[in-house]
Design a protein around this motif. Structure first.
Motif, mmCIF file in Angstrom:
data_model
loop_
_atom_site.group_PDB
_atom_site.id
_atom_site.type_symbol
_atom_site.label_atom_id
_atom_site.label_comp_id
_atom_site.label_asym_id
_atom_site.label_seq_id
_atom_site.Cartn_x
_atom_site.Cartn_y
_atom_site.Cartn_z
ATOM 1 N N THR A 130 0.783 -1.178 0.057
ATOM 2 C CA THR A 130 0.106 0.066 0.076
ATOM 3 C C THR A 130 0.867 1.348 0.128
ATOM 4 O O THR A 130 2.215 1.105 0.382
ATOM 5 N N ARG B 267 -7.389 -2.154 7.843
ATOM 6 C CA ARG B 267 -8.034 -1.344 7.887
ATOM 7 C C ARG B 267 -8.210 -0.836 6.199
ATOM 8 O O ARG B 267 -9.033 0.153 5.939
ATOM 9 N N VAL B 268 -6.997 -1.627 5.304
ATOM 10 C CA VAL B 268 -7.267 -0.947 4.238
ATOM 11 C C VAL B 268 -6.860 -2.429 3.140
ATOM 12 O O VAL B 268 -6.160 -3.266 4.015
#
Length: 364
Positions: A165, A176-177
């Motif tokens: 990411t 969370r992503v």
């Protein structure tokens, strides 16, 4: 007065005192791998002395605004049988004047209820009285993620699996992503699959470019060779290149068995997001019931090849071993099935062949 031990000065005799995480980082750095400089606090360090840890001369080598990552490093942590990932404390972006508090939090986390429950579940009868602590220079990351030098689902060792990411990787590690997913064949470092996080960006907008992916692949392979066993690696990248912030042995059950192969093909498009536990349970039951009723004895018994659908880490996967069995019984080439699913992995030459099952299986 020096309280800790610089990472590059650790010796094999220090391993039990500093814990698995710190020792793994020291071994990699001393073998020439890109590991951020760090100060290691042994588990037997006096608690009263630790209140003055920020006065250690090691900190004087850094500019006043430098931030640090403070990570627990217990003796049994990041070992082949267990990793304690997410159990013990990690504190990021810590300024020098808050180092003592962060170290205290990491040491206390080995005595927490969740740490005790983890030990009990794995038959570890006694926990440590304290833990070592790793204080790393915080990297100003433009990309970060985790990587496995073995497929964490199937245990297959021919590919690297990278989750990546943009920016720091804390949100990715915490779930969370949704990260970019990249699979690389080890033998020639060819990208065999890539998918942008969330599925809403084209592959050309991945958080890593192709040259960067190739560079990271080389680092990951070197890390695995250092330990001579598959590794679960946290990495990041700044303007100067890639950094390994920790490495642990892969401890998933799948890594020890490659009898059953799983894929997210098709399901990645149909169910791209994490679902609630209730919905996941319902989908799993409905799909397995439907597949078993529809395919009947074309499928192998579940105790032999497992269910047709199974969740891993909150997402459903198809059982490729069962699907290959169905193709065998139906007289079709598994390659046709794999292409129709959009399977991201390589199609093996034997999958292009139509084979006949044993006579006893056909009669049954």
């Amino acid at each position: 007065m020096s309280v800790g031990i610089p990472l590059d000065e650790l010796a094999p005799a220090d391993q039990q005192r500093v814990g698995g995480k710190a020792w793994n980082c020291a071994l990699l750095q001393q073998r020439g791998m890109p590991v951020p400089d760090a100060l290691v606090i042994p588990a037997d360090a006096d608690a009263a002395v630790l209140a003055t840890i920020d006065r250690d001369p090691w900190f004087d080598r850094w500019p006043p605004g430098q931030r640090f990552a403070v990570r627990s490093s217990a003796a049994e942590e990041d070992a082949p049988g267990q990793s304690f990932a997410g159990i013990h404390e990690t504190v990021l972006n810590v300024p020098r004047d808050r180092i003592a508090a962060a170290v205290a939090a990491c040491r206390a986390s080995v005595l927490s209820e969740r740490a005790a429950a983890y030990r009990a579940a794995r038959g570890l009868t006694s926990g440590p009285a304290s833990a070592g602590v790793l204080i790393q220079r915080m990297v100003d990351a433009v990309a970060a993620g985790v990587a496995f030098t073995v497929d964490p689902i199937t245990g297959a060792r021919d590919n690297l699996v990278i989750n990546s990411t943009r920016g720091p990787g804390a949100a990715l590690v915490d779930g969370r992503v949704e990260p970019d997913e990249i699979r690389i064949r080890k033998s020639d470092r060819t990208i065999v699959f890539r998918r942008a996080g969330g599925g809403d960006r084209p592959a050309r907008e991945l958080s890593l470019t192709e040259p960067q992916i190739a560079e990271l692949a080389g680092v990951l392979i070197a890390v695995e060779r250092t330990f001579s066993t598959p590794q679960d690696i946290e990495w990041c990248r700044d303007a100067s290149g890639f950094w390994i912030v920790q490495s642990r042995p892969v401890t998933t059950a799948a890594a020890s068995s490659i009898d059953i192969e799983w894929t997210r093909a098709n399901l990645a498009e149909v169910l791209p997001e994490l679902t609630s536990p209730q919905a996941l349970d319902a989908f799993e039951h409905i799909l397995n019931t439907a597949e078993r009723r529809y395919m009947g004895r074309l499928m192998a018994p579940e105790h032999v090849l497992g269910p047709m659908v199974k969740p891993f880490y909150g997402r459903l996967y198809f059982n490729l071993s069962q699907l290959r069995r169905v193709c065998l019984m139906g007289g079709t080439a598994p390659a046709d099935m794999l292409r129709s699913l959009g399977h991201p992995g390589d199609i093996r030459p034997e999958d292009e062949q139509v084979r006949l099952p044993p006579l006893r299986d056909r009669i049954a």
